[in-house]
Enzyme design. Structure first.
Site, short mmCIF file in Angstrom:
data_model
loop_
_atom_site.label_atom_id
_atom_site.label_comp_id
_atom_site.label_asym_id
_atom_site.label_seq_id
_atom_site.Cartn_x
_atom_site.Cartn_y
_atom_site.Cartn_z
N HIS A 1 1.49 4.46 -2.79
CA HIS A 1 1.50 5.92 -2.61
C HIS A 1 2.74 6.54 -3.24
CE1 HIS A 1 -2.10 6.59 -0.35
NE2 HIS A 1 -1.73 5.86 0.69
N HIS B 1 0.84 -1.20 0.00
CA HIS B 1 0.00 0.00 0.00
C HIS B 1 0.88 1.25 0.00
CE1 HIS B 1 -3.52 2.49 1.32
NE2 HIS B 1 -2.56 3.18 1.92
N GLU B 2 1.90 1.27 0.85
CA GLU B 2 2.79 2.43 0.94
C GLU B 2 3.58 2.61 -0.35
OE1 GLU B 2 2.64 4.63 3.22
OE2 GLU B 2 1.30 3.51 4.54
N GLU C 1 -6.36 6.75 -1.55
CA GLU C 1 -6.31 5.59 -0.66
C GLU C 1 -6.80 4.34 -1.39
OE1 GLU C 1 -4.75 5.35 1.88
OE2 GLU C 1 -4.96 7.01 3.28
#
Length: 269
Positions: free
Chosen positions: A131, A127-128, A186
């Site tokens: 980003h 997930h990071e 997100e």
């Protein structure tokens, strides 16, 4: 244990009279010019500040190294990652959180590692990375710079941005951790984390399960949440919809939901 972030304060100034009004006008004009200068920072200058920030964070937080149990576990989790340029470390702090910088630096907190399985942690890391790949981290960092450390502008010589003081870096740390991504950002990072798990041979149900743990934690703490935990849930909103999206995606792809397993044990000083 060293303090995680420097607390920043706000000073209110009051002035009256014609002379003071003129002074305020001149100051506002000067501040506007400084903000413009900060807003036009080059990518190279932003990269310099990112390095300065992550170096300061590593210096002011207990990094798990060597045979530290969290360092060993994180190394085992991340050894299969095939993305170049990443710099992943664990902090021995109680916060349940993780963050990424635009240079590929990812920091996972021991508090999060204590409540999540290896697969769930890998999903969080994915997930990071999402980003970072989507440039969310870079844009959020620039915004945090302007809102905190560089709110009074910067000076530069020869195209090199000025170094930040410890106080400015502390302010920046607060602003970065309080950064909020949009729902769209997100969701996109969740999708990246989901596909990241699949591409690394893991069951992508881990994305939904990690969010379920955070939701359970939120309910159990109720009104007794600490400031840092409240901050976690305020910067990671919409958990119900994110659980639903990841659950439906895993079901549609034919993956079987695993039993809720306990995370690897670890101690916290």
């Amino acid at each position: 244990m060293k303090k995680f972030f420097t607390v920043c304060g706000i000073v209110a100034l009051m002035a009256s009279g014609a002379a003071q009004a003129q002074f305020k006008l001149n100051k506002a004009i000067g501040a506007g010019a400084k903000v413009l200068q900060a807003a036009t920072l080059t990518d190279a200058q932003i990269e310099g500040y990112v390095k300065e920030y992550i170096d300061w964070m590593d210096k002011n937080n207990p990094v798990c190294e060597g045979d530290d149990e969290f360092a060993v576990r994180l190394a085992a989790i991340t050894k299969k990652i095939d993305v170049d340029g990443l710099n992943i470390k664990a902090y021995r702090v109680r916060d349940v959180n993780a963050f990424a910088c635009a240079d590929g630096s990812i920091r996972v907190f021991a508090g999060l590692m204590q409540i999540m399985t290896d697969e769930e942690i890998l999903g969080v890391i994915g997930h990071e990375i999402g980003h970072v790949m989507n440039k969310d981290s870079k844009n959020a960092f620039r915004t945090a710079l302007l809102a905190s450390a560089l709110r009074d502008g910067v000076s530069s010589a020869g195209g090199t941005a000025a170094k930040l003081s410890d106080s400015q870096l502390g302010d920046l740390g607060v602003a970065v951790t309080q950064s909020k991504f949009s729902q769209k950002q997100e969701y996109a990072a969740d999708e990246y984390g989901y596909n990241f798990l699949k591409s690394h041979g893991e069951n992508p149900w881990a994305m939904a399960l990690s969010f379920e743990k955070l939701k359970k934690m939120e309910k159990e703490m109720g009104a007794d949440k600490t400031n840092k935990v409240q901050q976690l849930f305020s910067t990671h909103p919409d958990l119900d919809n994110r659980i639903k999206r990841m659950t439906e995606k895993a079901q549609a792809d034919g993956f079987e939901r695993p039993e809720m397993t306990a995370p690897a044990q670890g101690s916290e000083e």
